[in-house]
Design a protein around this motif. Structure first.
Motif: not given
Length: 238
Positions: A68-83
């Motif tokens: 997978v090639e990601f286009g934009n991984l700019s932070p939405l916040a300093q800390s992020i939890w994805v579940e």
């Protein structure tokens, strides 16, 4: 959000243990407190609906080099939890993403691994699993992503994670039958988190807010069936 709930409970329990004039420094408590503090500030996303499309784009048993090639991984916040949770999975998967701005130390560390391209952010991705009726476990590897000022990936590292010894023993029991894919599983979960961030930044998912008993979280739903294609390389750090 059962993984996050477990982390909050274990962190709260470790806080209660440190009382009296003589304080014993507990590395396990320290570990959970660090995770707890990051997650208390984190934006929480339920990305369960994205699992199927990501699995098609990036099979967990492929290799360290992702498809997978990601286009934009700019932070939405300093800390992020994805579940994510899925009826086909025996466990919930969770990843804690911590973004930090480039420092002289992180630049020097990057050079040690042959990363000379300019970057703006470093994102540490720590993978977790939670099986039903069992404790939340941090996996033994962490993914480190170097990101430029436009959100594009500069390079990546998969390296051993620092976890308490008792968790290492618990993991040995929990994942004994899949010991040889620990690093693949960690890479898969970490990149599932990046996939969710990229989908949000690219406007390819709808985001709805929900209030829980202890926290607010966002549910992600895929707008289209468009999958990324391309190639990003990953260095394997032993």
């Amino acid at each position: 959000m059962k993984i996050l709930s477990d982390i909050l409970k274990q962190a709260a329990a470790s806080e209660k243990q440190s009382n009296g004039k003589l304080r014993v420094v507990d590395t396990v408590a320290s570990f959970w407190q660090n995770v707890y503090k990051n997650n208390m500030k984190a934006k929480i996303f339920d990305a369960s609906a994205l699992l199927e499309s990501f699995s098609k784009a990036s099979p967990p048993m492929n290799s360290f080099a992702r498809d997978v090639e990601f286009g934009n991984l700019s932070p939405l916040a300093q800390s992020i939890w994805v579940e994510v949770a899925d009826s086909k999975l025996p466990a919930h998967l969770g990843v804690a993403l911590s973004y930090t701005e480039k420092t002289a130390q992180s630049a020097e560390q990057a050079k040690q691994y042959g990363i000379n391209s300019p970057f703006t952010w470093v994102c540490q991705a720590r993978s977790f699993i939670k099986r039903r009726y069992q404790q939340t476990l941090p996996l033994k590897w962490e993914w480190v992503e170097y990101i430029d000022d436009k959100g594009r990936t500069v390079s990546s590292l998969l390296q051993p994670a620092v976890i308490p010894q008792y968790m290492d023993k618990a993991l040995a029991v929990e994942l004994k039958s899949v010991e040889f894919i620990h690093h693949h599983l960690c890479a898969f979960i970490a990149n599932l988190g990046f996939y969710a961030i990229d989908q949000i930044n690219g406007g390819r998912v709808s985001v709805s807010s929900h209030a829980g008993t202890q926290y607010s979280y966002h549910v992600l739903e895929t707008k289209t069936n468009v999958l990324h294609s391309g190639f990003n390389w990953t260095k394997y750090v032993d």
